[in-house]
Design a protein around this motif. Structure first.
Motif, PDB file in Angstrom:
ATOM      1  N   THR A 138       1.252 -17.417 -41.509  1.00  0.00           N
ATOM      2  CA  THR A 138       2.663 -17.654 -41.782  1.00  0.00           C
ATOM      3  C   THR A 138       3.452 -17.681 -40.478  1.00  0.00           C
ATOM      4  O   THR A 138       3.401 -16.736 -39.687  1.00  0.00           O
ATOM      5  N   LEU A 139       4.175 -18.781 -40.264  1.00  0.00           N
ATOM      6  CA  LEU A 139       5.031 -18.925 -39.093  1.00  0.00           C
ATOM      7  C   LEU A 139       6.469 -19.164 -39.524  1.00  0.00           C
ATOM      8  O   LEU A 139       6.715 -19.657 -40.627  1.00  0.00           O
ATOM      9  N   SER A 140       7.409 -18.827 -38.661  1.00  0.00           N
ATOM     10  CA  SER A 140       8.814 -19.162 -38.920  1.00  0.00           C
ATOM     11  C   SER A 140       8.994 -20.667 -38.748  1.00  0.00           C
ATOM     12  O   SER A 140       8.102 -21.365 -38.246  1.00  0.00           O
ATOM     13  N   GLY A 141      10.161 -21.179 -39.152  1.00  0.00           N
ATOM     14  CA  GLY A 141      10.420 -22.610 -39.044  1.00  0.00           C
ATOM     15  C   GLY A 141      10.285 -23.120 -37.617  1.00  0.00           C
ATOM     16  O   GLY A 141       9.632 -24.138 -37.362  1.00  0.00           O
ATOM     17  N   SER A 142      10.883 -22.423 -36.664  1.00  0.00           N
ATOM     18  CA  SER A 142      10.827 -22.855 -35.270  1.00  0.00           C
ATOM     19  C   SER A 142       9.421 -22.708 -34.694  1.00  0.00           C
ATOM     20  O   SER A 142       8.965 -23.546 -33.914  1.00  0.00           O
ATOM     21  N   GLU A 143       8.717 -21.646 -35.089  1.00  0.00           N
ATOM     22  CA  GLU A 143       7.344 -21.466 -34.626  1.00  0.00           C
ATOM     23  C   GLU A 143       6.463 -22.594 -35.146  1.00  0.00           C
ATOM     24  O   GLU A 143       5.609 -23.125 -34.417  1.00  0.00           O
ATOM     25  N   TYR A 144       6.678 -22.979 -36.408  1.00  0.00           N
ATOM     26  CA  TYR A 144       5.895 -24.083 -36.977  1.00  0.00           C
ATOM     27  C   TYR A 144       6.165 -25.377 -36.217  1.00  0.00           C
ATOM     28  O   TYR A 144       5.239 -26.119 -35.874  1.00  0.00           O
ATOM     29  N   LYS A 145       7.434 -25.676 -35.953  1.00  0.00           N
ATOM     30  CA  LYS A 145       7.775 -26.903 -35.230  1.00  0.00           C
ATOM     31  C   LYS A 145       7.071 -26.959 -33.884  1.00  0.00           C
ATOM     32  O   LYS A 145       6.541 -28.000 -33.481  1.00  0.00           O
ATOM     33  N   LEU A 146       7.070 -25.836 -33.195  1.00  0.00           N
ATOM     34  CA  LEU A 146       6.450 -25.785 -31.874  1.00  0.00           C
ATOM     35  C   LEU A 146       4.948 -25.982 -31.981  1.00  0.00           C
ATOM     36  O   LEU A 146       4.351 -26.766 -31.231  1.00  0.00           O
ATOM     37  N   PHE A 147       4.310 -25.288 -32.926  1.00  0.00           N
ATOM     38  CA  PHE A 147       2.861 -25.403 -33.068  1.00  0.00           C
ATOM     39  C   PHE A 147       2.466 -26.800 -33.540  1.00  0.00           C
ATOM     40  O   PHE A 147       1.464 -27.366 -33.067  1.00  0.00           O
ATOM     41  N   LEU A 188      19.372 -26.063 -22.902  1.00  0.00           N
ATOM     42  CA  LEU A 188      18.012 -26.325 -22.450  1.00  0.00           C
ATOM     43  C   LEU A 188      17.532 -25.328 -21.404  1.00  0.00           C
ATOM     44  O   LEU A 188      16.369 -25.313 -21.040  1.00  0.00           O
ATOM     45  N   ASP A 189      18.425 -24.505 -20.875  1.00  0.00           N
ATOM     46  CA  ASP A 189      18.026 -23.493 -19.911  1.00  0.00           C
ATOM     47  C   ASP A 189      17.619 -22.184 -20.595  1.00  0.00           C
ATOM     48  O   ASP A 189      17.264 -21.209 -19.952  1.00  0.00           O
ATOM     49  N   SER A 190      17.688 -22.186 -21.901  1.00  0.00           N
ATOM     50  CA  SER A 190      17.371 -20.975 -22.648  1.00  0.00           C
ATOM     51  C   SER A 190      15.899 -20.602 -22.484  1.00  0.00           C
ATOM     52  O   SER A 190      15.033 -21.448 -22.288  1.00  0.00           O
ATOM     53  N   ASN A 191      15.605 -19.302 -22.568  1.00  0.00           N
ATOM     54  CA  ASN A 191      14.229 -18.824 -22.496  1.00  0.00           C
ATOM     55  C   ASN A 191      13.575 -18.724 -23.870  1.00  0.00           C
ATOM     56  O   ASN A 191      12.540 -18.073 -24.015  1.00  0.00           O
ATOM     57  N   VAL A 192      14.199 -19.381 -24.862  1.00  0.00           N
ATOM     58  CA  VAL A 192      13.712 -19.241 -26.234  1.00  0.00           C
ATOM     59  C   VAL A 192      12.269 -19.737 -26.381  1.00  0.00           C
ATOM     60  O   VAL A 192      11.491 -19.185 -27.164  1.00  0.00           O
ATOM     61  N   ILE A 193      11.882 -20.773 -25.633  1.00  0.00           N
ATOM     62  CA  ILE A 193      10.513 -21.284 -25.741  1.00  0.00           C
ATOM     63  C   ILE A 193       9.506 -20.222 -25.335  1.00  0.00           C
ATOM     64  O   ILE A 193       8.455 -20.062 -25.967  1.00  0.00           O
ATOM     65  N   GLU A 194       9.819 -19.459 -24.300  1.00  0.00           N
ATOM     66  CA  GLU A 194       8.917 -18.391 -23.877  1.00  0.00           C
ATOM     67  C   GLU A 194       8.727 -17.367 -24.984  1.00  0.00           C
ATOM     68  O   GLU A 194       7.619 -16.858 -25.192  1.00  0.00           O
ATOM     69  N   VAL A 195       9.814 -17.090 -25.692  1.00  0.00           N
ATOM     70  CA  VAL A 195       9.740 -16.143 -26.804  1.00  0.00           C
ATOM     71  C   VAL A 195       8.817 -16.683 -27.895  1.00  0.00           C
ATOM     72  O   VAL A 195       7.943 -15.968 -28.412  1.00  0.00           O
ATOM     73  N   PHE A 196       8.983 -17.963 -28.251  1.00  0.00           N
ATOM     74  CA  PHE A 196       8.169 -18.548 -29.307  1.00  0.00           C
ATOM     75  C   PHE A 196       6.707 -18.680 -28.882  1.00  0.00           C
ATOM     76  O   PHE A 196       5.803 -18.543 -29.716  1.00  0.00           O
ATOM     77  N   ILE A 197       6.454 -18.944 -27.613  1.00  0.00           N
ATOM     78  CA  ILE A 197       5.079 -19.008 -27.124  1.00  0.00           C
ATOM     79  C   ILE A 197       4.405 -17.652 -27.300  1.00  0.00           C
ATOM     80  O   ILE A 197       3.255 -17.553 -27.758  1.00  0.00           O
ATOM     81  N   ARG A 198       5.113 -16.595 -26.953  1.00  0.00           N
ATOM     82  CA  ARG A 198       4.558 -15.241 -27.117  1.00  0.00           C
ATOM     83  C   ARG A 198       4.265 -14.959 -28.584  1.00  0.00           C
ATOM     84  O   ARG A 198       3.226 -14.376 -28.923  1.00  0.00           O
ATOM     85  N   ARG A 199       5.180 -15.360 -29.462  1.00  0.00           N
ATOM     86  CA  ARG A 199       4.972 -15.141 -30.898  1.00  0.00           C
ATOM     87  C   ARG A 199       3.756 -15.913 -31.406  1.00  0.00           C
ATOM     88  O   ARG A 199       2.962 -15.388 -32.209  1.00  0.00           O
ATOM     89  N   LEU A 200       3.627 -17.168 -30.973  1.00  0.00           N
ATOM     90  CA  LEU A 200       2.481 -17.975 -31.409  1.00  0.00           C
ATOM     91  C   LEU A 200       1.174 -17.356 -30.942  1.00  0.00           C
ATOM     92  O   LEU A 200       0.205 -17.284 -31.700  1.00  0.00           O
ATOM     93  N   ARG A 201       1.146 -16.922 -29.702  1.00  0.00           N
ATOM     94  CA  ARG A 201      -0.075 -16.287 -29.194  1.00  0.00           C
ATOM     95  C   ARG A 201      -0.423 -15.049 -30.008  1.00  0.00           C
ATOM     96  O   ARG A 201      -1.590 -14.810 -30.328  1.00  0.00           O
TER      97      ARG A 201
END
Length: 229
Positions: A149-158, A185-198
């Motif tokens: 189970t992933l969140s909406g944003s996590e799913y989009k990224l994966f 676009l300077d947000s660190n949100v992608i780093e957060v989602f990468i950590r969650r996916l891992r």
């Protein structure tokens, strides 16, 4: 996945945008062909939905302009016209598929998914990579048969990673494909989602699923020889 919707009927535009958001897409909108051309030049989309009967610059001319600029994202045209000649004109201009109004939003979503899969070289709605399987139709993700189970944003990224296995994607590109044009676009949100996916997909890092390439971005590792088929 990030979409461009160019439709001058604001009620229809709003309705379609809502359906697409519910289908887990990020959607930018334009009310006329000139705005659509600007957005198509400026932003990196996974697909576009373009109405034929647009003000300022009609849909056929818009598609020709985009293709002349070597912009290659898949394009689905919407037309209220039943003439086969109009449909052929749209396809000849560079569109990849068409829908005649009225249509069911579910059909629109299904056609979009197929277009995006084909543009990524995937014929089936099931995309696999080692023990991972992603169904772009049901939005289900499994690992060795077990649902994840992933969140909406996590799913989009994966999903974006799975459609571009082995490709290096910068943080900016990843952000653009998950959020609309107004997002920082300077947000660190992608780093957060990468950590969650891992943590959810490869908690012990046994597979080394997502690589970080310093100064370049991230890459989803190909785990078997069939991953890109």
């Amino acid at each position: 996945m990030r979409l461009l919707l160019v439709e001058d009927d604001l009620e229809l535009q709003s309705n379609l945008k809502q359906h697409l958001i519910e289908a887990n897409y990020t959607v930018d909108t334009a009310d006329d062909g000139e705005i659509g051309l600007f957005q198509g030049r400026e932003y990196n989309y996974d697909a576009a939905i373009i109405d034929v009967g647009l003000p300022k610059l009609d849909g056929i001319a818009l598609i020709k302009e985009l293709r002349a600029l070597d912009i290659g994202f898949p394009i689905l045209i919407l037309t209220a016209r039943d003439s086969w000649q109009d449909k052929v004109e749209g396809l000849d201009a560079g569109a990849d598929d068409y829908l005649t109004k009225p249509f069911h939003p579910e059909e629109l979503v299904a056609r979009l998914k197929a277009l995006i899969r084909r543009s990524a070289g995937k014929a089936s709605p099931i995309v696999s990579n080692g023990p991972f399987s992603l169904n772009t139709s049901s939005l289900e993700i499994t690992k060795s048969g077990e649902t994840i189970t992933l969140s909406g944003s996590e799913y989009k990224l994966f999903e974006y990673f799975m459609l571009h296995i082995g490709e290096v994607k910068s943080k900016t590109v990843l952000t653009e494909h998950i959020y609309d044009q107004d997002f920082d676009l300077d947000s660190n949100v992608i780093e957060v989602f990468i950590r969650r996916l891992r943590k959810k997909l490869d908690p012990d890092n046994q597979l080394g699923l997502i690589e970080t390439l310093r100064g370049q971005g991230y890459r989803l590792v190909s785990l078997d020889n069939d991953a890109k088929k």
